[in-house]
Write a protein that holds these residues in place. Structure first.
Motif, short mmCIF file in Angstrom:
data_model
loop_
_atom_site.label_atom_id
_atom_site.label_comp_id
_atom_site.label_asym_id
_atom_site.label_seq_id
_atom_site.Cartn_x
_atom_site.Cartn_y
_atom_site.Cartn_z
N SER A 12 -9.00 -3.41 3.44
CA SER A 12 -8.86 -4.16 4.58
C SER A 12 -8.40 -3.56 5.90
CB SER A 12 -7.03 -4.86 4.66
OG SER A 12 -6.67 -4.08 4.58
N LEU A 13 -8.22 -2.15 5.85
CA LEU A 13 -8.32 -1.63 7.22
C LEU A 13 -10.40 -1.00 7.63
CD1 LEU A 13 -6.47 1.02 6.36
CD2 LEU A 13 -6.20 -0.35 8.09
N MET A 39 -3.15 -5.79 14.01
CA MET A 39 -4.80 -5.11 14.17
C MET A 39 -5.27 -5.76 14.17
SD MET A 39 -4.95 -2.24 10.76
CE MET A 39 -6.56 -2.51 11.21
N LEU A 89 3.38 -4.29 7.40
CA LEU A 89 2.60 -5.96 6.68
C LEU A 89 1.49 -5.93 6.94
CD1 LEU A 89 6.49 -7.77 8.35
CD2 LEU A 89 5.21 -7.35 5.15
N PHE A 106 3.56 -1.28 10.21
CA PHE A 106 2.66 -1.15 9.35
C PHE A 106 2.49 -1.33 7.50
CE2 PHE A 106 0.95 2.60 6.17
CZ PHE A 106 0.23 3.28 6.80
N GLY A 128 0.86 -1.19 -0.10
CA GLY A 128 -0.16 -0.21 -0.14
C GLY A 128 0.82 1.13 0.00
N LEU A 129 0.22 2.21 0.59
CA LEU A 129 0.95 3.70 0.69
C LEU A 129 2.66 3.24 1.14
CD1 LEU A 129 -1.77 5.65 1.73
CD2 LEU A 129 -1.14 5.64 -0.40
N GLY A 130 2.13 2.21 2.08
CA GLY A 130 3.51 2.35 3.35
C GLY A 130 4.88 1.70 2.25
N ASN A 131 4.09 1.20 1.47
CA ASN A 131 5.10 0.69 0.80
C ASN A 131 6.41 1.63 -0.08
OD1 ASN A 131 3.35 -1.62 0.50
ND2 ASN A 131 4.57 -2.59 0.07
N1 PHE Z 1 0.16 -2.10 4.89
C1 PHE Z 1 -0.68 -1.36 4.08
C2 PHE Z 1 0.42 -0.05 3.40
O1 PHE Z 1 1.75 -0.53 3.56
C3 PHE Z 1 -1.17 -0.36 5.21
C4 PHE Z 1 -2.00 -1.19 6.47
C5 PHE Z 1 -1.59 -1.36 7.95
C6 PHE Z 1 -2.94 -1.58 6.02
C7 PHE Z 1 -2.27 -2.03 8.75
C8 PHE Z 1 -3.88 -2.63 6.97
C9 PHE Z 1 -3.75 -2.67 8.01
O2 PHE Z 1 -0.05 0.71 3.10
#
Ligand code: PHE
Length: 453
Positions: free
Chosen positions: A328-329, A230, A226, A224, A28-31
């Motif tokens: 997924s959130l 949560m 992976l 974040f 996601g945006l995290g990457n």
């Molecule tokens: N993993 C997602 C990202 O990298 C963000 C995310 C975090 C999604 C926690 C779900 C749970 O962008």
């Protein structure tokens, strides 16, 4: 076991559907957005090395644990932790929901920026002065509009159910994302002066390797990225019925996610260095949040006509990545509501989504608020959730969890390694990191509260 609702519980149609959805959540945006700026703050390659170590020894075992609990429980994590762990574990379920709500509220704002950038890139309307353009896009009523639009899309997919919404959405978006990503990385390799970018990114600096700041930021980033801590992947695994090897599935998801992050780095850093934008990353300072959005389009612009296509591709890819994670959130919140109160999935998606959209408004008006929320919820609380999950699985549910894992992973030695990592390695690393981050996280909490007043 299926809660007050009487309809049979939804499930994935195929194994590939589950894996793709889990990869979709993780990637996601995290990457791209977060990984690139955390890596540049953390000394480039030193960060990358620590990141990989944490993914291997903490991330994969914990992801396996989430998968195991999810499939074992066959219900939403918020309820599962309480039923399996006992009353005292109830608050962990609430922590999961809080993280889902909190992260999506600002995640959607950033995702809104990607939509706006993608629209403007198609129309060739991204101006040369990308700093002030970012300033206009990032906060204010424009940001609110795109944030709401993105939340609507997320609600729409989630309301479609597990097979029709989550699985189908990922099946369409993820392959497109991979194609664009690889295309862009190949293109970046043709840049004449990208070399120093690769060097910065890939050559470890030993001093930074031993730095607790770098370790903490690598650990936070791995959680974040992976989607750990949560119950998001736990929720996805609760829709599994078959007896696959969950350790292998966790490995596939973690490797794909790390592969995408590394590949994104192979795009971002050469572009930055090729166009001499590297100094700007640090200059942007406080708003490192905007680094990717400010520097990359400036690089793309210098390419002339080719850049017009490249930036469009890049922001569309970012948008897909964001949407497959956002669903997924929201799913964590929706699953908890559907299983817990028994309302319909549609209602839960609309109600939960509307609440999150509302809570996202402050982040759409202020990037400092957004950054603080990310530090508190997207970093600290995720790792706290991960620590508690490790304790729950490693000390309270181990026999059951081990038996569940054994259904697909008969090799007892491997399961013993897994149990060791969950019981000892993950908690120790997480306690050290959480302790180290306590003070800065507290300051971020104070920042959030002051803003609210
Ligand atoms: N993993 C997602 C990202 O990298 C963000 C995310 C975090 C999604 C926690 C779900 C749970 O962008």
């Amino acid at each position: 076991m299926t809660g007050p609702g009487t309809a049979p519980r939804d499930s994935w149609a195929t194994r590939a559907g589950f894996i793709l959805a889990a990869v979709g959540s993780a990637v996601g945006l995290g990457n791209m957005w977060r990984f690139a700026y955390k890596a540049s703050e953390g000394g480039g390659a030193a960060f990358v090395v620590l990141y990989i170590v944490i993914v291997a020894f903490v991330g994969i075992p914990l992801m396996t644990s989430e998968f195991v609990v999810g499939r074992l429980a066959q219900e939403s994590p918020a309820r599962a932790v309480r039923r399996l762990g006992g009353r005292a574990w109830g608050p962990l379920g609430w922590l999961f929901i809080l993280c889902g709500v909190g992260i999506l509220s600002y995640y959607s704002v950033i995702a809104g920026w990607t939509m706006r950038y993608a629209f403007d890139a198609v129309r060739n309307a991204i101006p040369s002065d990308t700093s002030s353009y970012f300033g206009q896009v990032a906060t204010g009523w424009d940001a609110v509009g795109y944030h709401l639009l993105f939340m609507l899309l997320t609600i729409w997919v989630v309301a479609g159910g597990v097979k029709g919404g989550l699985e189908r959405g990922n099946l369409i978006m993820m392959p497109l994302l991979f194609l664009i990503l690889i295309g862009l990385a190949i293109w970046a390799a043709t840049l004449p002066n990208g070399g120093p970018g690769y060097a910065y990114y890939l050559r470890p600096s030993l001093d930074r390797l031993l730095d607790l700041t770098t370790l903490a930021s690598a650990a936070g980033q791995s959680f974040f990225s992976l989607s750990l801590g949560m119950g998001a992947l736990m929720t996805y695994a609760s829709y599994l019925k078959s007896k696959e090897d969950l350790g292998r599935e966790a490995m596939i998801v973690a490797l794909s996610d790390t592969g995408v992050a590394m590949t994104a780095g192979l795009i971002v850093f050469p572009v930055m260095f090729n166009f001499g934008l590297d100094s700007q990353i640090t200059q942007i300072g406080d708003s490192t949040v905007g680094a990717l959005f400010i520097t990359l389009p400036r690089g793309f612009e210098q390419l002339g006509r080719a850049g017009d296509y490249v930036d469009t591709a890049f922001f569309i890819m970012l948008f897909f990545a964001a949407l497959t994670s956002a669903i997924s959130l929201l799913e964590v919140v929706v699953a908890a509501t559907v299983d817990g109160i028994g309302v319909s999935r549609r209602r839960a998606a609309i109600g939960g989504g509307a609440l999150i959209a509302l809570l996202g408004l402050p982040a759409a008006f202020n990037t400092t608020f957004l950054g603080n929320l990310d530090a508190v919820v997207g970093q600290f609380l995720l790792m706290l959730g991960g620590l508690l999950t490790a304790i729950l699985v490693g000390y309270r549910l181990l026999p059951q969890a081990d038996a569940e894992l054994a259904k697909g992973l008969p090799h007892a030695g491997l399961r013993r390694v897994w149990a060791f990592l969950v019981r000892y390695v993950a908690p120790v690393v997480l306690i050290v990191v959480l302790g180290f981050l306590a003070k800065s996280t507290w300051n971020a909490v104070v920042g959030l509260v002051t803003f609210a007043r």
